[in-house]
Design a protein around this motif. Structure first.
Motif, short mmCIF file in Angstrom:
data_model
loop_
_atom_site.label_atom_id
_atom_site.label_comp_id
_atom_site.label_asym_id
_atom_site.label_seq_id
_atom_site.Cartn_x
_atom_site.Cartn_y
_atom_site.Cartn_z
N LYS A 39 -9.93 -5.91 -3.15
CA LYS A 39 -9.66 -4.50 -3.45
C LYS A 39 -8.19 -4.24 -3.76
O LYS A 39 -7.81 -3.11 -4.04
CB LYS A 39 -10.09 -3.63 -2.27
N VAL A 40 -7.38 -5.28 -3.71
CA VAL A 40 -5.94 -5.15 -3.90
C VAL A 40 -5.60 -5.27 -5.39
O VAL A 40 -6.22 -6.04 -6.12
CB VAL A 40 -5.20 -6.26 -3.10
N ALA A 41 -4.60 -4.50 -5.85
CA ALA A 41 -4.16 -4.58 -7.24
C ALA A 41 -3.56 -5.95 -7.52
O ALA A 41 -2.75 -6.45 -6.75
CB ALA A 41 -3.14 -3.49 -7.53
N MET A 42 -3.95 -6.53 -8.65
CA MET A 42 -3.43 -7.84 -9.05
C MET A 42 -2.31 -7.71 -10.08
O MET A 42 -1.66 -8.70 -10.42
CB MET A 42 -4.55 -8.70 -9.63
N LYS A 43 -2.09 -6.51 -10.59
CA LYS A 43 -1.00 -6.27 -11.54
C LYS A 43 -0.46 -4.86 -11.31
O LYS A 43 -1.20 -3.97 -10.86
CB LYS A 43 -1.46 -6.45 -12.98
N VAL A 100 -1.79 -0.80 -2.49
CA VAL A 100 -1.53 -2.21 -2.17
C VAL A 100 -1.55 -3.06 -3.44
O VAL A 100 -2.52 -3.03 -4.21
CB VAL A 100 -2.56 -2.76 -1.16
N LEU A 101 -0.47 -3.82 -3.63
CA LEU A 101 -0.31 -4.71 -4.77
C LEU A 101 -0.07 -6.12 -4.27
O LEU A 101 0.65 -6.33 -3.29
CB LEU A 101 0.90 -4.25 -5.60
N PHE A 102 -0.65 -7.11 -4.95
CA PHE A 102 -0.37 -8.51 -4.65
C PHE A 102 0.64 -9.04 -5.66
O PHE A 102 0.50 -8.84 -6.87
CB PHE A 102 -1.64 -9.35 -4.72
N VAL A 103 1.67 -9.71 -5.16
CA VAL A 103 2.62 -10.40 -6.04
C VAL A 103 2.77 -11.84 -5.55
O VAL A 103 2.73 -12.11 -4.36
CB VAL A 103 4.01 -9.71 -6.07
N ASN A 161 11.82 -6.66 -9.53
CA ASN A 161 12.45 -5.80 -8.54
C ASN A 161 11.38 -4.85 -8.01
O ASN A 161 10.88 -3.99 -8.76
CB ASN A 161 13.59 -5.03 -9.21
N LEU A 162 10.99 -4.98 -6.76
CA LEU A 162 9.90 -4.15 -6.22
C LEU A 162 10.24 -2.67 -6.26
O LEU A 162 9.35 -1.83 -6.43
CB LEU A 162 9.58 -4.58 -4.79
N PHE A 163 11.51 -2.33 -6.08
CA PHE A 163 11.90 -0.93 -6.19
C PHE A 163 11.65 -0.41 -7.60
O PHE A 163 11.23 0.74 -7.79
CB PHE A 163 13.37 -0.74 -5.83
N TYR A 164 11.91 -1.25 -8.59
CA TYR A 164 11.64 -0.87 -9.98
C TYR A 164 10.15 -0.66 -10.21
O TYR A 164 9.74 0.32 -10.86
CB TYR A 164 12.18 -1.95 -10.92
N LEU A 165 9.32 -1.57 -9.70
CA LEU A 165 7.87 -1.41 -9.87
C LEU A 165 7.38 -0.11 -9.24
O LEU A 165 6.52 0.58 -9.79
CB LEU A 165 7.14 -2.60 -9.25
N GLY A 211 1.48 -15.59 -1.52
CA GLY A 211 2.26 -14.53 -2.11
C GLY A 211 2.48 -13.44 -1.09
O GLY A 211 2.61 -13.71 0.11
N PHE A 212 2.48 -12.18 -1.56
CA PHE A 212 2.81 -11.06 -0.69
C PHE A 212 1.97 -9.83 -1.03
O PHE A 212 1.69 -9.55 -2.19
CB PHE A 212 4.30 -10.68 -0.85
N TYR A 213 1.58 -9.11 0.03
CA TYR A 213 1.05 -7.77 -0.15
C TYR A 213 2.24 -6.81 -0.19
O TYR A 213 3.09 -6.84 0.70
CB TYR A 213 0.15 -7.37 1.03
N VAL A 214 2.29 -5.96 -1.20
CA VAL A 214 3.32 -4.92 -1.28
C VAL A 214 2.62 -3.59 -1.08
O VAL A 214 1.79 -3.18 -1.90
CB VAL A 214 4.04 -4.94 -2.64
N LEU A 215 2.91 -2.95 0.04
CA LEU A 215 2.26 -1.69 0.39
C LEU A 215 3.24 -0.54 0.19
O LEU A 215 4.43 -0.65 0.52
CB LEU A 215 1.78 -1.70 1.84
N ASN A 216 2.71 0.55 -0.32
CA ASN A 216 3.51 1.76 -0.52
C ASN A 216 2.70 2.97 -0.07
O ASN A 216 1.49 3.03 -0.26
CB ASN A 216 3.89 1.91 -1.99
N SER A 217 3.40 3.92 0.55
CA SER A 217 2.72 5.14 0.96
C SER A 217 3.71 6.30 0.99
O SER A 217 4.93 6.12 0.88
CB SER A 217 2.07 4.97 2.33
N GLU A 218 3.15 7.49 1.11
CA GLU A 218 3.90 8.73 1.31
C GLU A 218 2.95 9.67 2.05
O GLU A 218 1.73 9.48 2.03
CB GLU A 218 4.34 9.32 -0.02
N THR A 219 3.48 10.68 2.70
CA THR A 219 2.63 11.51 3.56
C THR A 219 1.51 12.21 2.80
O THR A 219 0.44 12.44 3.35
CB THR A 219 3.48 12.56 4.29
N THR A 220 1.72 12.54 1.53
CA THR A 220 0.72 13.29 0.76
C THR A 220 -0.31 12.40 0.08
O THR A 220 -1.23 12.91 -0.56
CB THR A 220 1.41 14.15 -0.30
N LEU A 221 -0.18 11.09 0.23
CA LEU A 221 -1.10 10.18 -0.46
C LEU A 221 -2.52 10.33 0.07
O LEU A 221 -2.74 10.49 1.27
CB LEU A 221 -0.63 8.73 -0.25
#
Length: 248
Positions: A147-151, A181-184, A191-195, A222-232
């Motif tokens: 279920k994780v994003a591959m790109k 959630v993104l897999f890299v 640059n993860l901040f750029y993505l 690899g790595f799971y890159v998770l991002n969130s915000e309170t309104t998500l």
């Protein structure tokens, strides 16, 4: 202009969202790094390593539950995740710097990386936490790898409900929050901040938290890159990395 679309040059001017040496509150960490980074590492110096080329310091952040905590902190003024300097320029890659230290001096099988939003952090100087991740979160991600994003283009739509730190109920229950959630395969490729900036508007970057957790077999390395915000996800998200990492 690089192929990823960001300028890659040194000496970029400090912008309002990156702060100045004297603005606002929460400057203790910034002032401490300015004091200790030029001093040779020693038993009294919390800056245990200083990279003068990439302009960051590795900071001893004490312990929690007997586990050692560390931070990676820029030695230039970078207020936090809202600072456009960290997502407009490829170098330095702070995530790579933090993970390199983890692989050399910590346990990469149990350590994750995290950055809080500007509303959840205590200090107004960018810092990447290096701390033990929640085991339940890792198990959930591994079990839901399909279920994780591959790109990066799919990242906005891959929202998972990830269990985190247990609450104070009786019996304690995991605090479940929504994360994109993104897999890299590598932290060095982008640059993860750029993505992240490509996914959210510039004026919303300050609301974001980011967490990086390594994968393990049988999943691809690899790595799971998770991002969130309170309104998500209809306000089911979070602005802090602390639910997934054992930070102070």
């Amino acid at each position: 202009m690089s192929g990823n679309g960001w300028d890659n040059h040194a000496g970029a001017p400090v912008t309002p969202d990156c702060g100045s040496p004297k603005d606002g509150e929460g400057l203790w960490l910034w002032l401490q790094v300015q004091h200790w980074a030029p001093i040779k590492a020693g038993p009294c110096n919390p800056c245990i390593e200083v990279d003068t080329t990439n302009k960051w310091a590795l900071w001893n952040d004490g312990t929690i539950g007997g586990k050692q905590l560390y931070l990676l902190i820029p030695t230039d003024r970078k207020k936090g995740i809202e600072c456009q300097d960290i997502w407009e320029h490829r170098d330095p890659n702070y995530w790579v710097g933090a993970w390199t230290y983890v692989t050399k001096h910590m346990s990469p099988l149990s350590i994750g990386l995290g950055v809080n939003s500007q509303y959840a952090r205590k200090e107004d100087q960018l810092h990447i936490h290096m701390a033990e991740f929640e085991g339940d979160a890792k198990k959930y991600l591994d079990n839901n790898f399909n279920k994780v994003a591959m790109k990066p283009d799919d990242w906005p739509n891959k929202i998972l409900s990830v269990p985190g730190r247990k609450d104070t109920q009786t019996p304690p229950q995991p605090q479940v929050r929504s994360y994109r959630v993104l897999f890299v395969k590598s932290l060095a490729a982008d640059n993860l901040f750029y993505l992240l900036r490509q996914m959210v508007p510039a004026n919303q970057m300050g609301n974001q938290t980011m967490i990086v957790i390594p994968t393990s077999a049988p999943q691809p390395l690899g790595f799971y890159v998770l991002n969130s915000e309170t309104t998500l996800d209809q306000n089911k998200g979070t602005s802090t990395c602390d639910l997934l990492l054992a930070c102070k």
